[in-house]
Scaffold this motif. Sequence first.
Motif, PDB file in Angstrom:
ATOM      1  N   GLU A  68       0.834  -1.205   0.000  1.00  0.00           N
ATOM      2  CA  GLU A  68       0.000   0.000   0.000  1.00  0.00           C
ATOM      3  C   GLU A  68       0.870   1.256   0.000  1.00  0.00           C
ATOM      4  OE1 GLU A  68      -4.108  -1.356   2.292  1.00  0.00           O
ATOM      5  OE2 GLU A  68      -2.297  -0.969   3.483  1.00  0.00           O
ATOM      6  N   ILE A  69       1.954   1.228   0.745  1.00  0.00           N
ATOM      7  CA  ILE A  69       2.876   2.376   0.758  1.00  0.00           C
ATOM      8  C   ILE A  69       3.506   2.554  -0.617  1.00  0.00           C
ATOM      9  CG2 ILE A  69       5.079   3.216   1.675  1.00  0.00           C
ATOM     10  CD1 ILE A  69       4.198   1.983   4.379  1.00  0.00           C
ATOM     11  N   ASP A  70       3.929   1.432  -1.235  1.00  0.00           N
ATOM     12  CA  ASP A  70       4.512   1.498  -2.580  1.00  0.00           C
ATOM     13  C   ASP A  70       3.503   2.062  -3.581  1.00  0.00           C
ATOM     14  OD1 ASP A  70       6.873   0.459  -1.661  1.00  0.00           O
ATOM     15  OD2 ASP A  70       6.425  -1.603  -2.247  1.00  0.00           O
ATOM     16  N   ALA A  71       2.224   1.663  -3.425  1.00  0.00           N
ATOM     17  CA  ALA A  71       1.182   2.134  -4.343  1.00  0.00           C
ATOM     18  C   ALA A  71       0.955   3.637  -4.192  1.00  0.00           C
ATOM     19  CB  ALA A  71      -0.116   1.374  -4.077  1.00  0.00           C
ATOM     20  N   LEU A  72       0.942   4.126  -2.960  1.00  0.00           N
ATOM     21  CA  LEU A  72       0.751   5.559  -2.714  1.00  0.00           C
ATOM     22  C   LEU A  72       1.883   6.372  -3.339  1.00  0.00           C
ATOM     23  CD1 LEU A  72      -0.391   5.382   1.012  1.00  0.00           C
ATOM     24  CD2 LEU A  72      -1.745   6.347  -0.849  1.00  0.00           C
ATOM     25  N   ILE A  73       3.108   5.898  -3.168  1.00  0.00           N
ATOM     26  CA  ILE A  73       4.259   6.623  -3.718  1.00  0.00           C
ATOM     27  C   ILE A  73       4.259   6.551  -5.243  1.00  0.00           C
ATOM     28  CG2 ILE A  73       6.786   6.654  -3.834  1.00  0.00           C
ATOM     29  CD1 ILE A  73       6.783   5.783  -0.872  1.00  0.00           C
ATOM     30  N   ALA A  74       3.860   5.386  -5.788  1.00  0.00           N
ATOM     31  CA  ALA A  74       3.809   5.227  -7.241  1.00  0.00           C
ATOM     32  C   ALA A  74       2.729   6.102  -7.873  1.00  0.00           C
ATOM     33  CB  ALA A  74       3.563   3.761  -7.592  1.00  0.00           C
ATOM     34  N   ALA A  75       1.721   6.483  -7.087  1.00  0.00           N
ATOM     35  CA  ALA A  75       0.622   7.304  -7.609  1.00  0.00           C
ATOM     36  C   ALA A  75       0.989   8.777  -7.728  1.00  0.00           C
ATOM     37  CB  ALA A  75      -0.608   7.152  -6.711  1.00  0.00           C
ATOM     38  N   ILE A  76       2.134   9.167  -7.228  1.00  0.00           N
ATOM     39  CA  ILE A  76       2.558  10.571  -7.282  1.00  0.00           C
ATOM     40  C   ILE A  76       2.902  10.943  -8.722  1.00  0.00           C
ATOM     41  CG2 ILE A  76       4.331  12.215  -6.536  1.00  0.00           C
ATOM     42  CD1 ILE A  76       4.580  10.546  -3.941  1.00  0.00           C
ATOM     43  N   ASP A  77       2.406  12.077  -9.179  1.00  0.00           N
ATOM     44  CA  ASP A  77       2.670  12.566 -10.536  1.00  0.00           C
ATOM     45  C   ASP A  77       4.031  13.268 -10.551  1.00  0.00           C
ATOM     46  OD1 ASP A  77       2.718  13.597 -13.059  1.00  0.00           O
ATOM     47  OD2 ASP A  77       0.811  14.676 -12.921  1.00  0.00           O
ATOM     48  N   LEU A  78       5.043  12.565 -11.036  1.00  0.00           N
ATOM     49  CA  LEU A  78       6.405  13.113 -11.031  1.00  0.00           C
ATOM     50  C   LEU A  78       6.652  14.085 -12.182  1.00  0.00           C
ATOM     51  CD1 LEU A  78       8.445   9.910 -10.079  1.00  0.00           C
ATOM     52  CD2 LEU A  78       7.720  11.779  -8.587  1.00  0.00           C
ATOM     53  N   SER A  79       5.642  14.261 -13.056  1.00  0.00           N
ATOM     54  CA  SER A  79       5.801  15.231 -14.146  1.00  0.00           C
ATOM     55  C   SER A  79       5.657  16.665 -13.635  1.00  0.00           C
ATOM     56  CB  SER A  79       4.778  14.962 -15.252  1.00  0.00           C
ATOM     57  OG  SER A  79       3.450  15.213 -14.785  1.00  0.00           O
ATOM     58  N   LYS A  80       5.077  16.789 -12.446  1.00  0.00           N
ATOM     59  CA  LYS A  80       4.933  18.100 -11.825  1.00  0.00           C
ATOM     60  C   LYS A  80       6.079  18.334 -10.848  1.00  0.00           C
ATOM     61  CE  LYS A  80      -0.119  17.967 -12.115  1.00  0.00           C
ATOM     62  NZ  LYS A  80      -1.387  18.001 -11.335  1.00  0.00           N
ATOM     63  N   PRO A  81       6.547  19.580 -10.707  1.00  0.00           N
ATOM     64  CA  PRO A  81       7.665  19.862  -9.800  1.00  0.00           C
ATOM     65  C   PRO A  81       7.417  19.411  -8.366  1.00  0.00           C
ATOM     66  CG  PRO A  81       7.221  21.752 -11.186  1.00  0.00           C
ATOM     67  CD  PRO A  81       6.113  20.774 -11.425  1.00  0.00           C
ATOM     68  N   GLU A  82       6.160  19.564  -7.908  1.00  0.00           N
ATOM     69  CA  GLU A  82       5.873  19.178  -6.525  1.00  0.00           C
ATOM     70  C   GLU A  82       5.853  17.659  -6.346  1.00  0.00           C
ATOM     71  OE1 GLU A  82       1.796  20.342  -8.334  1.00  0.00           O
ATOM     72  OE2 GLU A  82       3.901  20.990  -8.453  1.00  0.00           O
ATOM     73  N   GLY A  83       5.866  16.926  -7.458  1.00  0.00           N
ATOM     74  CA  GLY A  83       5.863  15.470  -7.375  1.00  0.00           C
ATOM     75  C   GLY A  83       7.110  14.937  -6.681  1.00  0.00           C
ATOM     76  N   GLU A  84       8.257  15.450  -7.075  1.00  0.00           N
ATOM     77  CA  GLU A  84       9.513  15.012  -6.438  1.00  0.00           C
ATOM     78  C   GLU A  84       9.523  15.360  -4.951  1.00  0.00           C
ATOM     79  OE1 GLU A  84      11.667  13.112  -7.556  1.00  0.00           O
ATOM     80  OE2 GLU A  84      11.579  13.205  -9.738  1.00  0.00           O
ATOM     81  N   ARG A  85       8.981  16.520  -4.630  1.00  0.00           N
ATOM     82  CA  ARG A  85       8.889  16.921  -3.211  1.00  0.00           C
ATOM     83  C   ARG A  85       7.984  15.974  -2.447  1.00  0.00           C
ATOM     84  NH1 ARG A  85       5.032  21.669  -2.272  1.00  0.00           N
ATOM     85  NH2 ARG A  85       3.645  19.862  -2.519  1.00  0.00           N
ATOM     86  N   ASN A  86       6.829  15.665  -3.020  1.00  0.00           N
ATOM     87  CA  ASN A  86       5.877  14.798  -2.332  1.00  0.00           C
ATOM     88  C   ASN A  86       6.431  13.392  -2.135  1.00  0.00           C
ATOM     89  OD1 ASN A  86       4.244  17.015  -2.421  1.00  0.00           O
ATOM     90  ND2 ASN A  86       2.849  16.220  -3.990  1.00  0.00           N
ATOM     91  N   ARG A  87       7.164  12.885  -3.133  1.00  0.00           N
ATOM     92  CA  ARG A  87       7.780  11.568  -2.980  1.00  0.00           C
ATOM     93  C   ARG A  87       8.812  11.583  -1.859  1.00  0.00           C
ATOM     94  NH1 ARG A  87      10.786   8.551  -7.950  1.00  0.00           N
ATOM     95  NH2 ARG A  87      12.049  10.454  -7.880  1.00  0.00           N
ATOM     96  N   ALA A  88       9.596  12.649  -1.801  1.00  0.00           N
ATOM     97  CA  ALA A  88      10.608  12.756  -0.749  1.00  0.00           C
ATOM     98  C   ALA A  88       9.951  12.842   0.632  1.00  0.00           C
ATOM     99  CB  ALA A  88      11.483  13.981  -0.994  1.00  0.00           C
ATOM    100  N   ILE A  89       8.826  13.548   0.722  1.00  0.00           N
ATOM    101  CA  ILE A  89       8.114  13.678   2.001  1.00  0.00           C
ATOM    102  C   ILE A  89       7.599  12.326   2.469  1.00  0.00           C
ATOM    103  CG2 ILE A  89       6.013  14.582   3.076  1.00  0.00           C
ATOM    104  CD1 ILE A  89       6.437  17.158   1.454  1.00  0.00           C
ATOM    105  N   LEU A  90       6.934  11.579   1.577  1.00  0.00           N
ATOM    106  CA  LEU A  90       6.381  10.280   1.962  1.00  0.00           C
ATOM    107  C   LEU A  90       7.487   9.295   2.315  1.00  0.00           C
ATOM    108  CD1 LEU A  90       3.706  11.484   1.026  1.00  0.00           C
ATOM    109  CD2 LEU A  90       3.205   9.333  -0.135  1.00  0.00           C
ATOM    110  N   GLU A  91       8.573   9.329   1.571  1.00  0.00           N
ATOM    111  CA  GLU A  91       9.700   8.446   1.885  1.00  0.00           C
ATOM    112  C   GLU A  91      10.300   8.795   3.246  1.00  0.00           C
ATOM    113  OE1 GLU A  91      10.878   5.830   0.516  1.00  0.00           O
ATOM    114  OE2 GLU A  91      10.122   5.788  -1.549  1.00  0.00           O
ATOM    115  N   THR A  92      10.302  10.073   3.597  1.00  0.00           N
ATOM    116  CA  THR A  92      10.839  10.499   4.891  1.00  0.00           C
ATOM    117  C   THR A  92       9.896  10.111   6.025  1.00  0.00           C
ATOM    118  OG1 THR A  92      11.945  12.376   3.812  1.00  0.00           O
ATOM    119  CG2 THR A  92      11.735  12.462   6.205  1.00  0.00           C
TER     120      THR A  92
END
Length: 299
Positions: free
Chosen positions: A117-141
């Motif tokens: 479920e955690i992998d699915a949430l992170i995979a659902a992040i839209d990395l084409s948007k600048p905030e996508g990389e930020r959001n992935r880093a936040i969830l990973e942290t």
Amino acid sequence: MKWEHALKDYQHYLKIERGLSANTITNYSFDVEKLVLWLEEHEVTANPISISEEQVQQFIYAIAKKVNGRSQARIISGLRGFFNYLVFEDYRKTNPLELIEAPKTGRKLPDTLSTSEIDALIAAIDLSKPEGERNRAILETLYGCGLRVSEVINLRLSDLFFEEGFIKVTGKGNKSRFVPIAGITQKYIGIYRDQIRSHLDIKKGHEDTLFLNRRGRQLTRAMIFTIIKQLSEICGISKKISPHTFRHSFATHLLENGADLRAIQQMLGHESITTTEIYVHLDRSHLRKVVEEFHPRRR
């Protein structure tokens, strides 16, 4: 002694002597203010020194009709702490809540997410948007370090000690601790920091803040809640999840894989091991495995 003077002294004690955060002090103050408001509404003449056990009990009966057992227990606990302070300072001889019992509320076990479920949430992040990389880093942290949401939004660039494999976290009561950070979490923070954050117009006072919004300011708690809620809807996860769910999952998955409870306590920043022990209740099979592996009679 007036209520406002007693409350101000108590707030000073909580801040200076006990080193509690402003939010915690505010919550404790609310409990006393509820009592004072009830006294005024019912025209009960009583100050912090003269108020009797019966008067406090009447207040408890009144709030019991308006709030659930958990809230009632918290208010009783907050008032008990306030009057314990007055007794300690010799303003009173006894605590009027000494014989008042809080309702049994049971222990609410935290929701957790599976690794899939955690992998699915992170995979659902839209990395084409600048905030996508930020959001992935936040969830990973959140998941990789088990941080509270307030600790994530207050994380600073100067708190990152990647070469040593740690980050410095400022938790409740402004107490600092060092938490190990995995290479994968370092990687995603590094991508955000070097490729996204470096191109933001960072506002004055936020130069050292790690996670920023598009306007170059510190993120709010509400924003991280919103990010996670939107991702859970995309993934179709029906559980009620929040940033704290990632912290619970961090602790639960460590325990399930054989981590020491004391080590988990240190990483979470729990003052008491009793708080950490709630995770044992999530997976009792862990206790059986410990006996099977370590007890001399296991064979």
